[in-house]
Write an enzyme that holds these catalytic residues in place. Sequence first.
Site, PDB file in Angstrom:
ATOM      1  N   HIS A 264      29.443  11.462  -0.703  1.00 58.24           N
ATOM      2  CA  HIS A 264      29.858  11.362   0.695  1.00 58.24           C
ATOM      3  C   HIS A 264      29.352  12.540   1.539  1.00 58.24           C
ATOM      4  O   HIS A 264      29.357  12.469   2.770  1.00 58.24           O
ATOM      5  CB  HIS A 264      31.380  11.214   0.816  1.00 58.24           C
ATOM      6  CG  HIS A 264      32.153  12.464   0.549  1.00 58.24           C
ATOM      7  ND1 HIS A 264      32.759  12.732  -0.664  1.00 58.24           N
ATOM      8  CD2 HIS A 264      32.445  13.533   1.349  1.00 58.24           C
ATOM      9  CE1 HIS A 264      33.395  13.890  -0.595  1.00 58.24           C
ATOM     10  NE2 HIS A 264      33.207  14.399   0.616  1.00 58.24           N
ATOM     11  N   ASP A 297      31.080   8.924  -6.570  1.00 51.87           N
ATOM     12  CA  ASP A 297      31.020   9.953  -5.522  1.00 51.87           C
ATOM     13  C   ASP A 297      30.223  11.168  -6.002  1.00 51.87           C
ATOM     14  O   ASP A 297      30.621  12.317  -5.810  1.00 51.87           O
ATOM     15  CB  ASP A 297      32.414  10.372  -5.068  1.00 51.87           C
ATOM     16  CG  ASP A 297      32.383  11.117  -3.726  1.00 51.87           C
ATOM     17  OD1 ASP A 297      31.349  11.020  -3.027  1.00 51.87           O
ATOM     18  OD2 ASP A 297      33.371  11.810  -3.392  1.00 51.87           O
ATOM     19  N   SER A 379      33.832  19.851  -0.221  1.00 55.72           N
ATOM     20  CA  SER A 379      33.361  18.713  -1.004  1.00 55.72           C
ATOM     21  C   SER A 379      32.011  18.994  -1.633  1.00 55.72           C
ATOM     22  O   SER A 379      31.082  19.465  -0.968  1.00 55.72           O
ATOM     23  CB  SER A 379      33.255  17.466  -0.125  1.00 55.72           C
ATOM     24  OG  SER A 379      34.535  17.056   0.289  1.00 55.72           O
TER      25      SER A 379
END
Length: 535
Positions: A264, A297, A379
């Site tokens: 992402h 992911d 992230s």
Amino acid sequence: MSTENEGTEGNAVPAVPSVPPAPPVPATTPDPAAENVRDEPKDTTAAEATPPAAPPVTPTHADAPRHTPTAQGTPQDHAATAHTPQPPMPPHPHQPPHSPYGAAPEPPAGAASWPPPPPAVPSYAGGGAAHTPGGVGNGSGGGPVWGAPSPQPGHTPSPGTGRRGAGGLVAAVAVAALVAGGIGGALGFWAADRNDNGSSGSSTTVSASDSPRDLKRPAGTVAGVAAKALPSVVTIDAQGGDGEGGTGTGFVYDKEGHILTNNHVVASAAESGELSATFSDGKKYAAEVVGRAQGYDVAVLKLKNPPAGLTPLPLGNSESVAVGDSTIAIGAPFGLSNTVTTGIISAKNRPVASGDGSSNKNSYMSALQTDASINPGNSGGPLLDATGAVIGINSAIQSTGGGLGQSQAGSIGLGFAIPINQAKNVAEQLIKTGKPVYPVIGATVSMEEKTGGAAISPEGAAGTPSVTPNGPAAEAGLKPGDVITKFNDTVIDSGPTLIGEIWTRKPGEKVTLTYERDGKTSTAEVTLGQREGDS
């Protein structure tokens, strides 16, 4: 501190007479014993405290009689006899001592020493020149100093010029100051030495060796781990062709320049856009996508012109992590690069489903839960253990809104990381083929949470069978409506939990499924199949 009425009662000191316009000449020859009198105050007796009955009448400057001193009173004689005072000549019994200013008043009984004899007054610049008539105040050096300060009572200046006397006084004061300073320094050194030798148990001094600049940080401390890991962590800037973009984190995976991060983080710039990676030293490199797995992911980038001497972060074993283990997270929360936070593993095998924000597809993981502060921008960054080994990839946070994902909510102490064992398997596949490979059981399960297990749906997507014919589940005897309650020894409470556990494995592995059918519990051994790419 006030000193009023402290030891002064009954000892009043008489006031010093004011300075006359012209200094008086001694009425009597000074006592030779006065040559040795120091400049120190003396106690005043009651008799000495009584002033004369009438002050002497001092003529004005204009009317002062001319005076030619005798040989006894010349400055030369004073200089010559500085160290050997001569006894004074007694005055003639019928002839009073000569005074150019008039007769001195008779002192009262018992006060023969009052007023004390004034000192010889030096000339302005005449050195030891004799006093000549007509030279008063003419600058020739022969006259007395007008307006000279009044001497203190009992003070007898040394013979010689005023300049020599003042110089001697200054020298004496300087010597006294030096001696006092030396004594004070010696006393200070002695006191400090006694302190250093432990004679005072309350000393608060700090030696130079205890200062922070001498602090040695072992490799196992947070500072030591962070210092070693930071050069291998990058801040990723992703700018999509449609203007979308964002900031995330990644870390060096190998010496060839591969960077491991979240899908992402790069999704907006994966098809058409620009990617760059900036190291902790500020050096920036262009990057490109090697492969990405939306379901995991996970994404792998490669630096287009990687620098020499890249140091990959060591990979740990996420299976051996225990709840309570220390964690260190590194990332760029809200764009603040090279941020280090700490915490612990607060839970394991936490089922998490999160989206990338650009599609309706979710990612599933059996996550490591940590209370290390993780925010948007963290992230893709590494979650390290106490030794500095990577045990997970920071991916999602629990927001106060109740959803899991990458919203702009701040950390509330619930962060989730993809176990590194799973991420490593995905990364190797992406580097090799550019496409992800997912292990599967060949059955569609309900995505409803907290249903007491993963229920196999009555039918699959778009009317397809929920159990793939000849697939792993079909060969193990599973049917629509069965509820899977365990995956090996892990309790399964929902469909997302089952998928997260399956994706921690590799295709071809054998697992044991516990399921319920018509109120009965059964087990089945299943060999995991595979699916290539994101569907």
